[in-house]
Write an enzyme that holds these catalytic residues in place. Structure first.
Site, PDB file in Angstrom:
ATOM      1  N   THR A   1       2.991  -5.961   2.901  1.00 53.51           N
ATOM      2  CA  THR A   1       3.526  -4.819   3.647  1.00 53.51           C
ATOM      3  C   THR A   1       2.435  -3.781   3.920  1.00 53.51           C
ATOM      4  OG1 THR A   1       4.245  -3.762   1.594  1.00 53.51           O
ATOM      5  CG2 THR A   1       5.866  -5.128   2.735  1.00 53.51           C
TER       6      THR A   1
ATOM      7  N   ASP B   1       7.716   3.515   2.386  1.00 54.45           N
ATOM      8  CA  ASP B   1       8.444   2.307   2.794  1.00 54.45           C
ATOM      9  C   ASP B   1       7.987   1.078   1.999  1.00 54.45           C
ATOM     10  OD1 ASP B   1       6.047   2.519   4.240  1.00 54.45           O
ATOM     11  OD2 ASP B   1       6.832   1.465   5.988  1.00 54.45           O
ATOM     12  N   ASP B   2       6.749   1.094   1.512  1.00 54.69           N
ATOM     13  CA  ASP B   2       6.333   0.035   0.578  1.00 54.69           C
ATOM     14  C   ASP B   2       7.110   0.164  -0.736  1.00 54.69           C
ATOM     15  OD1 ASP B   2       3.813   1.034   2.194  1.00 54.69           O
ATOM     16  OD2 ASP B   2       3.432  -1.077   1.766  1.00 54.69           O
TER      17      ASP B   2
ATOM     18  N   GLU C   1      -0.221  -1.567  15.969  1.00 59.89           N
ATOM     19  CA  GLU C   1       0.498  -1.105  14.778  1.00 59.89           C
ATOM     20  C   GLU C   1      -0.529  -0.864  13.659  1.00 59.89           C
ATOM     21  OE1 GLU C   1       2.011  -1.524  10.881  1.00 59.89           O
ATOM     22  OE2 GLU C   1       0.824  -3.083  11.866  1.00 59.89           O
ATOM     23  N   PHE C   2      -0.238   0.071  12.754  1.00 59.73           N
ATOM     24  CA  PHE C   2      -1.209   0.498  11.740  1.00 59.73           C
ATOM     25  C   PHE C   2      -1.766  -0.653  10.892  1.00 59.73           C
ATOM     26  CE2 PHE C   2      -2.119   1.960   7.379  1.00 59.73           C
ATOM     27  CZ  PHE C   2      -3.187   2.802   7.633  1.00 59.73           C
ATOM     28  N   ASN C   3      -0.903  -1.446  10.256  1.00 58.58           N
ATOM     29  CA  ASN C   3      -1.404  -2.498   9.349  1.00 58.58           C
ATOM     30  C   ASN C   3      -2.307  -3.493  10.095  1.00 58.58           C
ATOM     31  OD1 ASN C   3       0.046  -1.475   7.186  1.00 58.58           O
ATOM     32  ND2 ASN C   3       1.793  -2.854   7.486  1.00 58.58           N
TER      33      ASN C   3
ATOM     34  N   HIS D   1       9.960   0.574   7.794  1.00 59.49           N
ATOM     35  CA  HIS D   1       9.326  -0.691   8.179  1.00 59.49           C
ATOM     36  C   HIS D   1       9.339  -1.771   7.090  1.00 59.49           C
ATOM     37  CE1 HIS D   1       7.825   1.603  11.586  1.00 59.49           C
ATOM     38  NE2 HIS D   1       7.312   2.484  10.752  1.00 59.49           N
ATOM     39  N   ASP D   2       8.780  -1.430   5.924  1.00 60.43           N
ATOM     40  CA  ASP D   2       8.387  -2.495   4.993  1.00 60.43           C
ATOM     41  C   ASP D   2       9.531  -3.293   4.354  1.00 60.43           C
ATOM     42  OD1 ASP D   2       5.767  -1.973   5.583  1.00 60.43           O
ATOM     43  OD2 ASP D   2       5.444  -0.643   3.872  1.00 60.43           O
TER      44      ASP D   2
ATOM     45  N   ASN E   1       1.822   2.080  17.060  1.00 60.09           N
ATOM     46  CA  ASN E   1       2.046   3.426  16.527  1.00 60.09           C
ATOM     47  C   ASN E   1       0.705   4.119  16.280  1.00 60.09           C
ATOM     48  OD1 ASN E   1       1.401   1.835  14.283  1.00 60.09           O
ATOM     49  ND2 ASN E   1       3.228   2.375  13.120  1.00 60.09           N
TER      50      ASN E   1
ATOM     51  N   ASP F   1       0.851  -1.203   0.000  1.00 59.57           N
ATOM     52  CA  ASP F   1       0.000   0.000   0.000  1.00 59.57           C
ATOM     53  C   ASP F   1       0.887   1.255   0.000  1.00 59.57           C
ATOM     54  OD1 ASP F   1       0.936  -0.356   2.624  1.00 59.57           O
ATOM     55  OD2 ASP F   1      -0.866   0.508   3.534  1.00 59.57           O
TER      56      ASP F   1
ATOM     57  N   ASN G   1      -2.496   2.717   3.605  1.00 58.54           N
ATOM     58  CA  ASN G   1      -1.963   4.065   3.829  1.00 58.54           C
ATOM     59  C   ASN G   1      -2.839   5.117   3.147  1.00 58.54           C
ATOM     60  OD1 ASN G   1       0.336   3.531   5.412  1.00 58.54           O
ATOM     61  ND2 ASN G   1       1.522   2.942   3.614  1.00 58.54           N
TER      62      ASN G   1
END
Ligand code: BDR
Ligand code: CA
Length: 323
Positions: free
Chosen positions: A125, A19-20, A165-167, A240-241, A159, A15, A42
């Site tokens: 991711t 970072d993706d 965490e977001f995902n 992150h990803d 976060n 997404d 995102n």
């Protein structure tokens, strides 16, 4: 770099998000990037699909992009404009898009690809909606893949919320489907990915490469840091990803331990919280406590920062110079 014989064949489900995009570059350089699928996360699906296509175009990556689910299995859609901008790609001036998404959707594509070839790695991711939908529709997929290496969750706080965490928070029901599916699962959560520092120095080093692709990534990261600063946060975070990709392509850079992992679906304060049971296992691997679940996930917990950083910069430099 790994020799071609060792290159893992990867389906990236993403997404973008800076970072993706970084994950796509790392996957294309060190793995065989067989296909890309997109998922609302995102930013809305249309935006992240455009961003995935732009990333492939800018870095000269020859891969189809398959749009997937535009909303989570159960929850309402949730995006992150305060982190990545409304489009998901705040910051750089971007070229006109010259590519179009595939007419084959992500779910159909992933099922067909996995049934056609055993041993693919699924690397999600973003929220796990596409992967969970695939598993629900085609449970045989779990036994056919080499594994699922996902960025999401955390063993040490969140976060998007204090615990989540977001995902994982965007689609906790999807995380549950994936955790329970029986495939080999690698989890790169915040406790790992925050070890891969993204800061102005990384943006400077990317800018120093000087290619179009590197400058775009540098500007994306700079905009992400600006947004953090606007919210009163330090100009520093985790890249992150790419960690979920490096866990597959360079297992020696990321230490992992097989542990029970589950996700909270109901808590008022803790929905989307991944629970990683870090209590030691008995020597024989059997349960040491009746509440302990099966060890279902390779929890990635320690990363060789300087190695991951230089692998990332090398991937960007090499791929973008050839584009
Ligand atoms: C995850 O959420 C997104 O904002 C990033 O792209 C990453 O996948 C980190 O919590
Ligand atoms: Ca992401």
């Amino acid at each position: 770099m790994s020799s071609p014989a060792e290159r893992r064949r990867i389906l990236l489900d993403c997404d973008p998000g800076h970072d993706d995009a970084a994950a796509m570059v790392v996957a294309a350089h060190y793995g065989e990037l067989v296909g890309v699928s997109t998922v609302g996360g995102n930013a809305p699906l249309a935006d992240v699909t455009t961003n995935a296509l732009l990333t492939a175009q800018i870095f000269g990556i020859d891969v189809e992009v398959h749009p997937g689910c535009d909303r989570p299995l159960v929850a309402e859609p949730l995006h992150a404009p305060e982190v990545h901008g409304v489009s998901g790609f705040a910051g750089p001036s971007l070229p006109d898009l010259e590519r179009a998404p595939s007419t084959v959707g992500a779910i159909e594509y992933i099922i067909e690809a996995v049934r056609a070839e055993e041993g693919l790695w699924l690397v999600p991711t973003g929220p796990l909606t596409n992967i969970a939908t695939v598993i629900r529709r085609a449970p045989d997929v779990a036994a056919r893949v080499a594994g699922i290496s996902f960025m999401g969750g955390s063993a040490e706080g969140g976060n998007r919320t204090a615990t989540s965490e977001f995902n994982a928070l965007v689609d906790p029901e999807a995380v549950k489907v994936v955790l329970d599916c029986g495939a080999r699962i690698l989890m790169s959560g915040l406790d790992l990915t925050r070890q891969f520092t993204v800061d102005d120095r990384l943006a400077d080093d990317l800018a120093g490469i000087g290619t179009t692709g590197a400058l775009v990534l540098s500007d994306l990261i700079r905009a992400y840091l600006d947004k953090a600063e606007e919210r009163g946060l330090p100009r520093r975070g985790g890249l992150h990803d790419p960690c979920a990709v490096l866990a597959v392509t360079h297992p020696d850079t990321i230490e992992r331990t097989l542990r029970p992992v589950d996700i909270e679906l109901g808590g008022r304060l803790t929905r989307g919280m991944t629970v990683v049971d870090r209590r030691p296992m008995s020597r024989g691997g059997e349960r040491t406590s009746p509440d302990r679940g099966e060890a279902n996930v390779e929890h990635c917990h320690t990363l060789d920062h300087s190695r991951c950083r230089s692998l990332f910069l090398d991937a960007v430099a090499t791929l973008s110079r050839a584009a």
